[in-house]
Design a protein around this motif. Sequence first.
Motif, mmCIF file in Angstrom:
data_model
loop_
_atom_site.group_PDB
_atom_site.id
_atom_site.type_symbol
_atom_site.label_atom_id
_atom_site.label_comp_id
_atom_site.label_asym_id
_atom_site.label_seq_id
_atom_site.Cartn_x
_atom_site.Cartn_y
_atom_site.Cartn_z
ATOM 1 N N LYS A 2 33.165 34.942 22.881
ATOM 2 C CA LYS A 2 33.620 35.548 24.126
ATOM 3 C C LYS A 2 32.469 35.668 25.118
ATOM 4 O O LYS A 2 31.308 35.833 24.734
ATOM 5 N N LYS A 3 32.843 35.612 26.393
ATOM 6 C CA LYS A 3 31.865 35.805 27.454
ATOM 7 C C LYS A 3 32.397 36.821 28.456
ATOM 8 O O LYS A 3 33.599 37.057 28.551
ATOM 9 N N LEU A 4 31.485 37.406 29.199
ATOM 10 C CA LEU A 4 31.864 38.298 30.285
ATOM 11 C C LEU A 4 32.413 37.476 31.441
ATOM 12 O O LEU A 4 31.982 36.340 31.672
ATOM 13 N N TYR A 5 33.347 38.072 32.188
ATOM 14 C CA TYR A 5 33.909 37.350 33.330
ATOM 15 C C TYR A 5 34.562 38.342 34.288
ATOM 16 O O TYR A 5 34.886 39.477 33.922
ATOM 17 N N GLY A 101 30.872 41.988 22.245
ATOM 18 C CA GLY A 101 29.527 41.456 22.346
ATOM 19 C C GLY A 101 28.594 42.535 22.831
ATOM 20 O O GLY A 101 28.993 43.694 23.001
ATOM 21 N N VAL A 102 27.332 42.156 23.061
ATOM 22 C CA VAL A 102 26.334 43.123 23.514
ATOM 23 C C VAL A 102 25.473 42.531 24.611
ATOM 24 O O VAL A 102 25.336 41.314 24.747
ATOM 25 N N GLY A 103 24.894 43.428 25.387
ATOM 26 C CA GLY A 103 23.834 43.075 26.310
ATOM 27 C C GLY A 103 22.546 43.704 25.812
ATOM 28 O O GLY A 103 22.563 44.803 25.254
ATOM 29 N N VAL A 104 21.428 43.004 26.012
ATOM 30 C CA VAL A 104 20.135 43.501 25.531
ATOM 31 C C VAL A 104 19.101 43.360 26.642
ATOM 32 O O VAL A 104 18.706 42.239 26.994
ATOM 33 N N CYS A 125 18.755 38.845 17.617
ATOM 34 C CA CYS A 125 19.901 37.966 17.363
ATOM 35 C C CYS A 125 20.039 37.623 15.885
ATOM 36 O O CYS A 125 21.153 37.463 15.379
ATOM 37 N N ALA A 126 18.913 37.520 15.185
ATOM 38 C CA ALA A 126 18.956 37.200 13.758
ATOM 39 C C ALA A 126 19.586 38.323 12.948
ATOM 40 O O ALA A 126 20.052 38.100 11.826
ATOM 41 N N ALA A 127 19.619 39.529 13.505
ATOM 42 C CA ALA A 127 20.208 40.682 12.818
ATOM 43 C C ALA A 127 21.721 40.762 13.020
ATOM 44 O O ALA A 127 22.371 41.661 12.485
ATOM 45 N N LEU A 128 22.263 39.808 13.765
ATOM 46 C CA LEU A 128 23.693 39.785 14.076
ATOM 47 C C LEU A 128 24.323 38.490 13.573
ATOM 48 O O LEU A 128 23.627 37.490 13.387
ATOM 49 N N PRO A 129 25.641 38.480 13.383
ATOM 50 C CA PRO A 129 26.302 37.225 13.038
ATOM 51 C C PRO A 129 26.067 36.171 14.122
ATOM 52 O O PRO A 129 25.990 36.501 15.310
ATOM 53 N N GLU A 130 25.975 34.914 13.735
ATOM 54 C CA GLU A 130 25.696 33.841 14.695
ATOM 55 C C GLU A 130 26.788 33.678 15.746
ATOM 56 O O GLU A 130 26.545 33.104 16.805
ATOM 57 N N ASP A 131 27.986 34.178 15.443
ATOM 58 C CA ASP A 131 29.093 34.036 16.400
ATOM 59 C C ASP A 131 29.346 35.311 17.193
ATOM 60 O O ASP A 131 30.379 35.438 17.854
ATOM 61 N N PHE A 132 28.410 36.259 17.141
ATOM 62 C CA PHE A 132 28.564 37.505 17.909
ATOM 63 C C PHE A 132 27.740 37.376 19.185
ATOM 64 O O PHE A 132 26.517 37.296 19.143
ATOM 65 N N PRO A 133 28.405 37.355 20.361
ATOM 66 C CA PRO A 133 27.723 36.999 21.603
ATOM 67 C C PRO A 133 26.760 38.059 22.135
ATOM 68 O O PRO A 133 27.019 39.256 22.057
ATOM 69 N N VAL A 134 25.664 37.560 22.689
ATOM 70 C CA VAL A 134 24.603 38.396 23.253
ATOM 71 C C VAL A 134 24.274 37.909 24.662
ATOM 72 O O VAL A 134 24.157 36.705 24.892
ATOM 73 N N TYR A 135 24.161 38.844 25.593
ATOM 74 C CA TYR A 135 23.643 38.555 26.933
ATOM 75 C C TYR A 135 22.236 39.126 27.048
ATOM 76 O O TYR A 135 22.000 40.282 26.686
ATOM 77 N N VAL A 136 21.319 38.320 27.543
ATOM 78 C CA VAL A 136 20.002 38.822 27.916
ATOM 79 C C VAL A 136 20.162 39.559 29.246
ATOM 80 O O VAL A 136 20.779 39.045 30.179
ATOM 81 N N TYR A 137 19.642 40.763 29.319
ATOM 82 C CA TYR A 137 19.765 41.589 30.519
ATOM 83 C C TYR A 137 18.399 41.633 31.204
ATOM 84 O O TYR A 137 17.442 42.180 30.663
ATOM 85 N N VAL A 138 18.329 41.029 32.387
ATOM 86 C CA VAL A 138 17.069 40.925 33.125
ATOM 87 C C VAL A 138 17.152 41.805 34.376
ATOM 88 O O VAL A 138 17.972 41.570 35.260
ATOM 89 N N ILE A 139 16.307 42.828 34.431
ATOM 90 C CA ILE A 139 16.263 43.733 35.576
ATOM 91 C C ILE A 139 14.796 44.097 35.823
ATOM 92 O O ILE A 139 14.344 45.207 35.541
ATOM 93 N N PRO A 140 14.009 43.144 36.326
ATOM 94 C CA PRO A 140 12.552 43.312 36.401
ATOM 95 C C PRO A 140 12.105 44.486 37.260
ATOM 96 O O PRO A 140 11.027 45.049 37.018
ATOM 97 N N GLN A 141 12.902 44.879 38.257
ATOM 98 C CA GLN A 141 12.499 45.980 39.129
ATOM 99 C C GLN A 141 12.485 47.321 38.398
ATOM 100 O O GLN A 141 11.838 48.271 38.843
ATOM 101 N N LYS A 160 21.344 30.984 18.980
ATOM 102 C CA LYS A 160 22.656 30.375 19.207
ATOM 103 C C LYS A 160 23.653 31.346 19.822
ATOM 104 O O LYS A 160 24.560 30.934 20.555
ATOM 105 N N ASN A 161 23.527 32.626 19.509
ATOM 106 C CA ASN A 161 24.515 33.586 20.006
ATOM 107 C C ASN A 161 24.156 34.190 21.359
ATOM 108 O O ASN A 161 24.891 35.030 21.874
ATOM 109 N N VAL A 162 23.059 33.766 21.974
ATOM 110 C CA VAL A 162 22.799 34.143 23.362
ATOM 111 C C VAL A 162 23.659 33.251 24.250
ATOM 112 O O VAL A 162 23.407 32.049 24.368
#
Length: 294
Positions: A2-5, A101-104, A125-141, A160-162
């Motif tokens: 699954k993905k966010l939309y 899924g999760v955001g990190v 990601c290695a601590a999660l199932p390979e089919d469990f989706p992860v979003y990288v959350y980038v907020i540098p400010q 793979k799950n990112v």
Amino acid sequence: MKKLYGVITAMTTPFTADNKVDVAALEAQTEYLIQKGVQCLYPCGTTGEMYLMSAEERELVAETVVKKAAGRVTVFIHVGAMDQDETIRLAQHAQKIGADGVGVVTPSYFTVDEKAMVEYYKTVCAALPEDFPVYVYVIPQLAHNDVSAETMEKIAAACKNVVGVKYSFADMRRINDYLHVRGGNFSVVPGADDLFLPCLACGCDGVVSGCSGPFPEAFVNVYKAFQSGDLAAARKAQVEATKLVKVMQFGGDMSIFKNILTFRGVPGGHMRKPLMDLDEADVAKLKETVAPYL
């Protein structure tokens, strides 16, 4: 995976007057957003005051939202923490309770180089199932550390799950670069509410929007019009959404969100210290300002 939309609402966390997570208010907010037509829910992020909660409280929020949503909308839990072990704990908990899924968020405060950044996401990601989706959350400010498109390509290759990135900085060039990660098979969801329509036009999947919490209708209208191919209606809806974003100060003060929710019949609750509630005069001024939109 699954993905966010669409309209992905970054939820606030309502706290009681005695500084507890207000479960009933959180359930009411979840139901309100679903009924208003948002596509996805994203609790425990920046808008949710994540770093001001304990791991146990964050788990309570995640459980409450997932249970109340009951599969009616997609729910991704933000699980990034200051400590890597806590991030893994929260990510595994989200997977266990049935989140989609999760955001990190990136490591925060302390500077990390590219090697450390890639290794961080590999470990989580290695601590999660390979089919469990992860979003990288980038907020540098806020998080201090940024992730270039080149580094994101390395993270995506190693994990793979990112499935994508939540990018909360208003840089259209970077957004376009992210859209080409993994040969274009990479989900990009910006956090800049006022760039929703331009980002959709570039190929982004949706927007992670704090401002859609108090006023989901405007953002839902943008997405519906875009999906139907009515660009004139989408532009008009984005103009209205952007007006509201400005009224809400671009999400810079979550107490504004909480008070508007309360105005609309959804208990917004209190802020957690050191963040502060608006004082009575500011609440009255805000109510007057948003009265035409309520």
